[in-house]
Design a protein around this motif. Sequence first.
Motif, PDB file in Angstrom:
ATOM      1  N   GLU A  54       0.692  -1.263  -0.194  1.00 49.49           N
ATOM      2  CA  GLU A  54      -0.109   0.187   0.030  1.00 49.49           C
ATOM      3  C   GLU A  54       0.690   1.159   0.001  1.00 49.49           C
ATOM      4  O   GLU A  54       0.275   2.243  -0.309  1.00 49.49           O
ATOM      5  CB  GLU A  54      -1.148  -0.018   1.118  1.00 49.49           C
ATOM      6  CG  GLU A  54      -2.116  -1.073   0.920  1.00 49.49           C
ATOM      7  CD  GLU A  54      -2.996  -1.335   2.210  1.00 49.49           C
ATOM      8  OE1 GLU A  54      -2.504  -0.699   3.339  1.00 49.49           O
ATOM      9  OE2 GLU A  54      -3.937  -1.771   2.216  1.00 49.49           O
ATOM     10  N   VAL A  55       2.086   1.299   0.540  1.00 47.32           N
ATOM     11  CA  VAL A  55       2.999   2.245   0.379  1.00 47.32           C
ATOM     12  C   VAL A  55       3.113   2.735  -1.049  1.00 47.32           C
ATOM     13  O   VAL A  55       3.126   3.990  -1.291  1.00 47.32           O
ATOM     14  CB  VAL A  55       4.326   2.040   0.997  1.00 47.32           C
ATOM     15  CG1 VAL A  55       5.358   2.863   0.601  1.00 47.32           C
ATOM     16  CG2 VAL A  55       4.202   1.933   2.429  1.00 47.32           C
ATOM     17  N   GLY A 105       1.105   5.423  -2.329  1.00 49.26           N
ATOM     18  CA  GLY A 105       1.154   6.871  -1.550  1.00 49.26           C
ATOM     19  C   GLY A 105       2.429   7.708  -2.547  1.00 49.26           C
ATOM     20  O   GLY A 105       2.862   8.833  -1.903  1.00 49.26           O
TER      21      GLY A 105
END
Length: 313
Positions: free
Chosen positions: A132-133, A136
């Motif tokens: 999920e990083v 970002g």
Amino acid sequence: MSLSTGQSVRDLIQQKKSKKSGLQIVEKLVPKVLFVTAFISILTTIGILLTLTTETVTFFTRVSIVDFLTDTEWYPFYENDASYGIMALVSGTLLITIIAMLVALPIGLASAIFLSEYASDRVRRIVKPILEVLAGIPTIVYGFFALTFVTPLLQKMIPDLGFFNALSPGIVVGIMIIPMVASLSEDAMSSVPNSMREGALALGATKFEVAIKVVLPAAISGIVASFVLAISRAIGETMIVTLAGGATPKLTFDPTESIQTMTAYIVQVSSGDAGYGTTIYYSIYAVGTTLFMFTLIMNMLAQYISRRFREEY
């Protein structure tokens, strides 16, 4: 003693009444606040649609809608012989999206199956946040990554590959949306009851068969939703394709050639290449409306597919 006791009881009753009245005020206020926020969202959507519609209509008073939809050349900056064939930009957008889907869907779905069916709780807690990083990271970073790392790497394998091409940004857009596919698909698969897995295992199915033939069909509506969101994200991506895809609008499906997407064209014109009130200026609204229609149709199709699968399973 009895008086003080009576006073304390009255105080408690009064406190309870005041708390109750405070809760009643909150209960009445919360729905109104929620309604206002929902109404603001609706007004924002209506405002966007009105802006797109009015400016697009102005564009089509200057350019034939038939030429816009059927012409294959997009040369808006030619003063004497301007051409506004949206198919040139649509082909570039679809090419980037197809390449991104070929990268993101299999890798993202495989990651989701691993996290949901094979990974231990400890591994899941470590791997999923790392995935999920990726979501970002700013898209302009992905754009420079495609331009300065992926493209030179691909040129070693494909010597004729140009510095600007569709293959490099397509791959990087696919990498960017892998977390969306993996995370949402894993959430949908994890919500499948364990009793279904246990029943299939009790009947002699292997773990892989359980994942593919039981869990996957049961979570198909959520998986389809993740695919649609990822495709919408790929279609609307701007910075990666602007930096690494080039600015050559042409009707082609050759990933080694320089292309231009609808979003990249909007960036080009919005950066000051056209004056306010010109046909080129209004063309970005026509392109934006086309992009909006693509996303709308795709979301409607996704809802239909999800509804059908939900009824079957």
